[in-house]
Scaffold this active site. Structure first.
Site, PDB file in Angstrom:
ATOM      1  N   ASP A 182       0.824  -1.209   0.000  1.00  0.00           N
ATOM      2  CA  ASP A 182       0.000   0.000   0.000  1.00  0.00           C
ATOM      3  C   ASP A 182       0.863   1.266   0.000  1.00  0.00           C
ATOM      4  O   ASP A 182       0.886   2.019   0.966  1.00  0.00           O
ATOM      5  CB  ASP A 182      -0.908  -0.049   1.246  1.00  0.00           C
ATOM      6  CG  ASP A 182      -1.744   1.212   1.418  1.00  0.00           C
ATOM      7  OD1 ASP A 182      -2.081   1.853   0.416  1.00  0.00           O
ATOM      8  OD2 ASP A 182      -2.050   1.560   2.582  1.00  0.00           O
ATOM      9  N   GLU A 422       4.417  -7.549   7.043  1.00  0.00           N
ATOM     10  CA  GLU A 422       3.191  -8.261   6.716  1.00  0.00           C
ATOM     11  C   GLU A 422       3.355  -9.328   5.638  1.00  0.00           C
ATOM     12  O   GLU A 422       2.662  -9.306   4.616  1.00  0.00           O
ATOM     13  CB  GLU A 422       2.093  -7.263   6.324  1.00  0.00           C
ATOM     14  CG  GLU A 422       1.789  -6.323   7.459  1.00  0.00           C
ATOM     15  CD  GLU A 422       0.468  -5.593   7.319  1.00  0.00           C
ATOM     16  OE1 GLU A 422      -0.126  -5.628   6.240  1.00  0.00           O
ATOM     17  OE2 GLU A 422       0.048  -4.985   8.304  1.00  0.00           O
ATOM     18  N   TYR A 474      -5.360  -2.860  13.450  1.00  0.00           N
ATOM     19  CA  TYR A 474      -6.350  -1.864  12.993  1.00  0.00           C
ATOM     20  C   TYR A 474      -7.748  -2.171  13.506  1.00  0.00           C
ATOM     21  O   TYR A 474      -8.725  -1.990  12.787  1.00  0.00           O
ATOM     22  CB  TYR A 474      -6.328  -1.786  11.462  1.00  0.00           C
ATOM     23  CG  TYR A 474      -5.052  -1.158  10.946  1.00  0.00           C
ATOM     24  CD1 TYR A 474      -4.917   0.227  10.895  1.00  0.00           C
ATOM     25  CD2 TYR A 474      -3.970  -1.938  10.555  1.00  0.00           C
ATOM     26  CE1 TYR A 474      -3.730   0.809  10.451  1.00  0.00           C
ATOM     27  CE2 TYR A 474      -2.792  -1.367  10.115  1.00  0.00           C
ATOM     28  CZ  TYR A 474      -2.682   0.005  10.065  1.00  0.00           C
ATOM     29  OH  TYR A 474      -1.516   0.595   9.638  1.00  0.00           O
ATOM     30  N   GLU A 510       2.125  -0.711  13.917  1.00  0.00           N
ATOM     31  CA  GLU A 510       1.169   0.118  13.153  1.00  0.00           C
ATOM     32  C   GLU A 510      -0.153   0.151  13.889  1.00  0.00           C
ATOM     33  O   GLU A 510      -0.641  -0.894  14.339  1.00  0.00           O
ATOM     34  CB  GLU A 510       0.908  -0.470  11.757  1.00  0.00           C
ATOM     35  CG  GLU A 510       2.044  -0.309  10.801  1.00  0.00           C
ATOM     36  CD  GLU A 510       1.697  -0.786   9.387  1.00  0.00           C
ATOM     37  OE1 GLU A 510       0.503  -0.845   9.031  1.00  0.00           O
ATOM     38  OE2 GLU A 510       2.658  -1.098   8.657  1.00  0.00           O
TER      39      GLU A 510
HETATM   40  C1  GCB Z   1      -0.850  -2.107   6.878  1.00  0.00           C
HETATM   41  C2  GCB Z   1       0.372  -2.012   6.033  1.00  0.00           C
HETATM   42  C3  GCB Z   1       0.621  -0.605   5.548  1.00  0.00           C
HETATM   43  C4  GCB Z   1      -0.680   0.032   5.092  1.00  0.00           C
HETATM   44  C5  GCB Z   1      -1.626   0.083   6.274  1.00  0.00           C
HETATM   45  C6  GCB Z   1      -2.987   0.703   5.897  1.00  0.00           C
HETATM   46  O1  GCB Z   1      -1.048  -3.015   7.636  1.00  0.00           O
HETATM   47  O2  GCB Z   1       1.511  -2.512   6.677  1.00  0.00           O
HETATM   48  O3  GCB Z   1       1.556  -0.648   4.493  1.00  0.00           O
HETATM   49  O4  GCB Z   1      -0.482   1.310   4.558  1.00  0.00           O
HETATM   50  O5  GCB Z   1      -1.852  -1.217   6.745  1.00  0.00           O
HETATM   51  O6  GCB Z   1      -3.156   1.897   6.052  1.00  0.00           O
HETATM   52  O7  GCB Z   1      -3.835  -0.035   5.423  1.00  0.00           O
END
Ligand code: GCB
Length: 604
Positions: A182, A422, A474, A510
């Site tokens: 991404d 990931e 997330y 993250e």
């Molecule tokens: C993740 C990835 C990262 C993305 C992020 C997102 O888990 O490691 O590269 O940008 O999520 O914002 O979805």
């Protein structure tokens, strides 16, 4: 259309070499920086190789080096196919007879290089430096350097990707949402290109390892040199009121020397003390080569649930980031590098991860000087483990580890190596893949912990042997969307489960939420600044309560460009707490209050 990389197989592969010491100018060494405006042309039909453009081509337009091409030319935003660069330079006076190397800081993704029509070799993979022996091909007076760059996405590359050809376009190689990662797959010569000269008999590498014994600092240095006659190697360390030196006579190509610093001033985030290590080679009392390097004396260890710097537990507070700048793309922009450190400092961060690839050497130098703790990540993002091409992907990952450790092994700021981001590692083969990379990394550098960043709900099997656990989370965004409290509860349970399974320190590498700058709501709704601020604050509260959590990295410092797809407004990932042009969102102010208060408590 055949993928450009395949066309290169017909060329004689002389190969590039791993670059370690950053070129410097001093009484025995000189650097010629080739950055500037080069000649450029796109080659969508991939005609340049057959037409012999390596010997020089008719330029189409100028391009800035270093920088990505994608935002410099409006029709080439999504173009990842072959393109050609060339520049002319005059060989500096006095360089003939010297050892002269041509060094690239980073070219994404595949570089093929010609000097005065001679093919020097190729390098695969962005974000890491490589170099060639240029001396046999240089001419007195004017010289011509040509580079073919190609950055298409393919499953056998790392990072992998896939782009179906689009026949509707003049530029058939297009970016596509189906990248395995991404962020925008910027292409071009991204970091400085330099030619540097040393004596023929020269220092080729220095490897520094430091230890602390009470108030004494031990600095062990391995010096490598080109094969040559016997010489004397002298190493000195200077700084903080001390100056110590040792000499050994050197018959082979390496010397190992230990220097002792009584009453050492250790390197730490609070006091990033650096000493100057000066290495000299001499014969008959005459110094013929020298090289200097900043050295920070510090230790990194993992003990139980804690990450320790100089024997003291440390909590990482900071960000995942990207090298992503308007117009320059992934190209080095020194003032933006300075600005990003200032923003991180302002918010109260003490660390960052080089997600998802190694950052420029220039940026890493500043981390050493400013005292930021860095998780240094290889470019292995989005790995998958289908059998086809797996051997090739492993070979590339091994190359990246070797190049990264060679480049950054002497940096006090680097406290952890991250092998990947990931990986789809629930697949068979993944665990052995990472066991091999872990073993390689430890054999190259036994002094730093090794990890990888994982997204799985259940923790990753490679964490059985990794030194600590890095998780990207997330809840409240991709899962439990709009439900903050549920998200915080899941986060808490999930972290406890990961810790109970492995009994190792956990870093949440993250967490975050997209926020459109200027978009507000009460109560907080997704994509508003309030939702992002609430989500990040809630995560930080959970993370601060868990004794085994050694770090919290918000995703992301700044909004960044990515592939165009439905969930990415304006082709942007908006999880920055700053905008792409570095203006703060509400979450940046919240973090600033929170982290600065915690920092005061920690240091009280
Ligand atoms: C993740 C990835 C990262 C993305 C992020 C997102 O888990 O490691 O590269 O940008 O999520 O914002 O979805």
């Amino acid at each position: 259309m055949q993928r450009g990389g395949g066309c290169l197989s017909g060329l004689q592969r002389t190969g590039s070499q791993i670059a370690s010491l950053y070129p410097c100018s001093n009484a025995s060494r000189q650097v010629l920086n080739l950055s500037g405006f080069w000649d450029f042309r796109f080659d969508p039909g991939d005609a340049g190789l057959d037409a012999g453009w390596g010997a020089g081509f008719a330029p189409q337009r100028p391009i800035a080096v270093p920088a990505s091409w994608n935002e410099q030319f409006e029709e080439a935003l999504d173009y990842l196919g072959p393109a050609w660069y060339q520049t002319r330079f005059i060989l500096p006076w006095g360089w003939s007879g010297k050892r002269v190397r041509l060094r690239f800081g980073s070219v994404n993704y595949l570089a093929a290089v010609w000097l005065n029509g001679a093919h020097l070799g190729e390098h695969e993979g962005g974000h890491l430096p490589f170099e060639f022996d240029a001396a046999p091909y240089l001419r007195a007076g004017e010289n011509l350097l040509v580079v073919r760059v190609e950055g298409e996405l393919a499953p056998d590359r790392v990072p992998p990707g896939r782009i179906p050809p689009d026949p509707r376009d003049d530029f058939p190689h297009r970016n596509h949402p189906d990248t395995s990662f991404d962020f925008f797959p910027f292409c071009g010569i991204h970091r400085p290109v330099v030619l540097y000269a040393t004596p023929r008999d020269a220092i080729t590498d220095l490897t520094v390892r430091t230890e602390l014994e009470g108030t004494t600092g031990l600095v062990r240095v391995r010096l490598d040199r080109t094969p040559g006659d016997g010489a004397t190697a002298r190493l000195s360390l200077k700084g903080h009121g001390a100056e110590v030196a040792e000499e050994v006579s050197l018959s082979g190509e390496t010397a190992e020397i230990e220097l002792t610093l009584p009453d050492v001033a250790p390197w730490s985030p609070e006091a990033p003390n650096l000493y100057e290590l000066a290495a000299e080679l001499s014969r008959g009392g005459e110094v013929f080569d020298r090289y200097s390097l900043p050295v920070g004396v510090r230790t990194v260890t993992v003990e139980g649930d804690a990450l320790l710097i100089n024997g003291e537990p440390v909590k990482l507070r900071g960000f995942g980031r990207h090298e992503d700048f308007p117009v320059a793309g992934r190209g080095l922009v020194p003032p933006a590098v300075v600005k990003d450190y200032a923003l991180m400092r302002w918010v109260g961060a003490n660390s960052f991860r080089t997600s998802h690839y190694p950052y420029s050497e220039e940026a890493m130098d500043l981390a050493d000087r400013l005292g930021f703790l860095v998780i240094d990540e290889t470019p292995a993002v989005g790995l998958f483990f289908a059998e086809e091409g797996l051997g090739r992907r492993l070979q590339l990952c091994r190359q990246y580890v070797r190049e990264l450790v060679a480049r950054d092994k002497n940096r006090p700021a680097v406290i952890l190596w991250s092998l990947a981001n990931e990986p789809h590692s629930k697949r068979p083969g993944a665990k052995e893949f990472f066991r091999e990379l872990y073993g390689l990394t430890k054999s190259l550098d036994p002094t730093r912990p090794v990890t990888l960043a994982s997204m799985h709900e259940e923790a990753d099997e490679a964490f059985e042997f990794c030194d600590l656990i890095c998780l990207n989370r997330y809840f409240g965004w991709y899962t439990e969307p709009g439900m903050l409290e549920e998200g915080f509860a899941r986060l808490s349970e999930d972290l406890d489960a990961a810790h109970a399974r492995y009994h190792k320190p956990v870093i949440v590498t993250e967490f975050g939420a997209d926020a459109l700058p200027g978009c507000h709501s009460h109560p907080p709704e997704m994509f508003t600044e309030e939702y992002q601020a609430e989500m990040i604050s809630g995560y930080v509260r959970v993370l601060e309560e868990k004794p085994y959590v050694a770090g919290q990295h918000v995703w992301n410092l700044c909004d960044f460009k990515t592939a165009q797809e439905a969930r990415r407004v304006g082709g942007m990932n908006l999880k920055g707490v700053f905008t792409r042009d570095r203006r703060p969102k509400l979450a940046a102010h919240r973090l600033r209050q929170f982290w600065n208060a915690r920092h005061d408590e920690d240091t009280r």
